[in-house]
Design a protein around this motif. Structure first.
Motif, short mmCIF file in Angstrom:
data_model
loop_
_atom_site.label_atom_id
_atom_site.label_comp_id
_atom_site.label_asym_id
_atom_site.label_seq_id
_atom_site.Cartn_x
_atom_site.Cartn_y
_atom_site.Cartn_z
N THR A 349 -27.32 1.56 6.28
CA THR A 349 -28.80 1.60 6.01
C THR A 349 -29.16 0.15 5.60
O THR A 349 -30.33 -0.54 6.12
N SER A 350 -28.16 -0.73 4.93
CA SER A 350 -28.48 -2.17 4.41
C SER A 350 -28.19 -3.24 5.73
O SER A 350 -28.58 -4.16 5.43
N THR A 351 -27.52 -2.59 6.91
CA THR A 351 -27.05 -3.44 7.73
C THR A 351 -26.11 -4.63 7.52
O THR A 351 -25.68 -5.35 8.24
N VAL A 352 -25.56 -4.67 6.13
CA VAL A 352 -24.55 -5.73 5.69
C VAL A 352 -23.20 -4.81 5.81
O VAL A 352 -22.85 -4.24 4.63
N LEU A 353 -22.54 -5.32 6.77
CA LEU A 353 -21.23 -4.39 7.07
C LEU A 353 -20.16 -4.89 6.58
O LEU A 353 -18.83 -4.18 6.65
N CYS A 354 -20.20 -5.90 5.67
CA CYS A 354 -18.92 -6.63 5.35
C CYS A 354 -18.55 -5.89 3.84
O CYS A 354 -17.29 -6.34 3.56
N THR A 355 -19.58 -5.56 3.15
CA THR A 355 -19.14 -5.10 1.78
C THR A 355 -18.26 -3.93 1.71
O THR A 355 -17.61 -3.85 0.48
N PRO A 356 -17.89 -3.04 2.40
CA PRO A 356 -16.98 -2.08 2.35
C PRO A 356 -15.65 -2.46 2.91
O PRO A 356 -14.70 -1.63 3.02
N ARG A 357 -15.62 -3.55 3.56
CA ARG A 357 -14.28 -3.79 4.43
C ARG A 357 -13.16 -4.04 3.33
O ARG A 357 -13.27 -4.67 2.18
N ILE A 358 -11.94 -3.40 3.75
CA ILE A 358 -10.88 -3.53 2.77
C ILE A 358 -9.97 -4.59 2.77
O ILE A 358 -9.44 -4.79 4.09
N PRO A 359 -9.75 -5.50 1.94
CA PRO A 359 -8.81 -6.48 2.18
C PRO A 359 -7.40 -6.23 1.97
O PRO A 359 -6.95 -5.06 1.78
N LEU A 360 -6.58 -7.27 1.97
CA LEU A 360 -4.97 -6.99 1.88
C LEU A 360 -4.74 -6.23 0.62
O LEU A 360 -5.60 -6.65 -0.67
N PHE A 361 -4.23 -5.32 0.45
CA PHE A 361 -3.99 -4.47 -0.87
C PHE A 361 -2.50 -4.26 -1.13
O PHE A 361 -1.66 -4.27 -0.33
N THR A 362 -2.10 -4.29 -2.19
CA THR A 362 -0.76 -4.19 -2.91
C THR A 362 -0.76 -2.95 -3.71
O THR A 362 -1.58 -2.10 -3.82
#
Length: 432
Positions: A349-362
């Motif tokens: 809805t917000s059109t901002v698709l970067c906010t839920p991207r999962i970064p490198l995780f440990t």
């Protein structure tokens, strides 16, 4: 060295173990602490409503819809109950409805659950909660944008808005997060919010009052209660405003809120460690006004942070990981808690698709923090500048690395509370 199971003993953990973390000390940040105690709030809300022109606009027998938002607004349940009680005193019939755009997985039940998580229940309020995702078309702006609003609220005799007024995380304008945005986007449900966000946030500062004029003219909004919080997530100002006063008074309340926004006094941080993020902390999980890391390219913060390490989600975010995409490193624990059905409707809805991207995780907090530090560039590796916060709503006490000790002692806005000490990890490498 921390102990790990065979599954956790991977190459990233081995790379992380080569990094020595600096000792950290606790520091207290000094902000304006003026606020209302929760026990005072119902009487203040009632006095504000009784002393405003809103009182005369609530007549016996009127059905009055009151907005309930999805942010972690301090004392929200107390304020909504006080508003509902006042409506009943005036002879009206109140009900609360979720006004949170696409949050809660864009379902009526999901939005009810969010309210319940904040203590906003029918039993506590003493009035019904009516939730629907159905909307009605109010009309179009002069530029041809269709405007929608909550069907049940629009059918009521009057609507009272309630929201926290504060700087937004993705746009600037005379109206940002607050009563105007609640009317325009929160009440629009998923359908309405999607129309408004179709071209992102860039022009929202300009569009909000344009759309707001249509909403105010076409719905029975009579006014609302605006709340301002201090840096400690405490209610410090309460104002009852008529619909007309929202136009003239909300910008001043926004400036008042901006001056009391929490911040991190240290500058030029190599690694910022955030214990937890969530929609209850900020629309972006962690407030960019605090971290300096915005999701949109046209806003930049004063705080410069090279890497952000996020360790966990709050329970209150119900698996919504919006904002993790603003981090550089995170943990498997956080990733395992993600509910994409609760997250993605809001993101789309917000059109901002970067906010839920999962970064490198440990596999552990220790490795997460170590990798964030290891991958910094052009820093003093023997004396790294690191800050750890609980979340962006709790900034009274923070942790700072030993390299920043003398700087903190010289800053009148900071009080050093402890000597530098090692990080307190358990046997699995997680923070106590």
């Amino acid at each position: 060295m921390a102990l790990y199971s065979r599954e956790e003993r991977n190459i990233v953990t081995q790379l992380a173990d080569t990094v020595r973390l600096p000792r950290m000390f606790r520091a207290r940040q000094k902000f304006d602490e003026q606020h209302f105690e929760p026990s005072e709030i119902p009487a203040i809300v009632r006095a504000e409503l009784a002393g405003s022109a809103l009182a005369a606009r609530i007549r016996p027998g009127m059905e009055v819809a009151i907005t309930g938002g999805s942010r972690g607004v301090a004392n929200l349940a107390l304020v909504l109950k006080a508003m509902a009680d006042f409506v009943k005193e005036r002879g009206g019939r109140p009900f609360v409805f979720p006004a949170m755009g696409s949050h809660g997985g864009a379902t009526a039940e999901g939005q009810r659950e969010i309210l319940a998580g904040y203590g906003v229940t029918e039993a506590f309020l003493g009035c019904p909660i009516r939730a629907t995702m159905e909307t009605v078309h109010l009309g179009d702006t002069a530029e041809g944008m269709p405007i929608f609003t909550d069907k049940l609220a629009c059918a009521a005799d009057a609507i009272l808005l309630c929201n926290r007024i504060k700087p937004h995380t993705a746009f600037r304008g005379p109206y940002e997060s607050g009563l105007m945005k609640m009317a325009v986007i929160g009440m629009g449900k998923q359908h309405g919010a999607e129309q408004i966000h179709v071209d992102g946030f860039y022009e929202l500062g300009r569009l909000l009052p344009i759309i707001g004029r249509v909403v105010m003219d076409k719905t029975p909004i009579i006014g609302g209660v605006g709340l301002v919080e201090n840096a400690f997530d405490q209610t410090c100002r309460i104002r009852a405003l008529t619909a007309e006063e929202i136009w003239t008074e909300e910008p001043a309340l926004l400036q008042y809120a901006r001056e009391r926004l929490g911040q991190i006094y240290a500058r030029d941080i190599d690694v910022l460690v955030v214990d937890r993020i969530g929609k209850d902390c900020s629309g972006d999980g962690m407030d960019p006004n605090v971290t300096g890391r915005f999701a949109v390219p046209y806003l930049q913060g004063e705080l410069k942070v090279q890497h952000i390490a996020v360790l966990d989600l709050t329970d209150e975010t119900h698996g919504n990981c919006n904002g993790i995409g603003l981090a550089d490193v995170t943990t498997r624990r956080l990733v395992d808690k993600i509910d994409v059905d609760a997250t993605y409707p809001n993101v789309v809805t917000s059109t901002v698709l970067c906010t839920p991207r999962i970064p490198l995780f440990t596999h552990s907090d220790r490795a997460c923090i170590q990798i964030a530090l290891r991958t910094c560039n052009y820093i003093d590796r023997a004396n790294p500048r690191m800050v750890r916060i609980r979340d962006t709503m709790h900034l009274r006490e923070i942790w700072m690395s030993e390299a920043m000790l003398e700087e903190a002692r010289a800053d009148p806005r900071l009080e050093v509370l402890s000597d530098p000490e090692p990080w307190a990890f358990d046997e699995r490498g997680n923070l106590w």
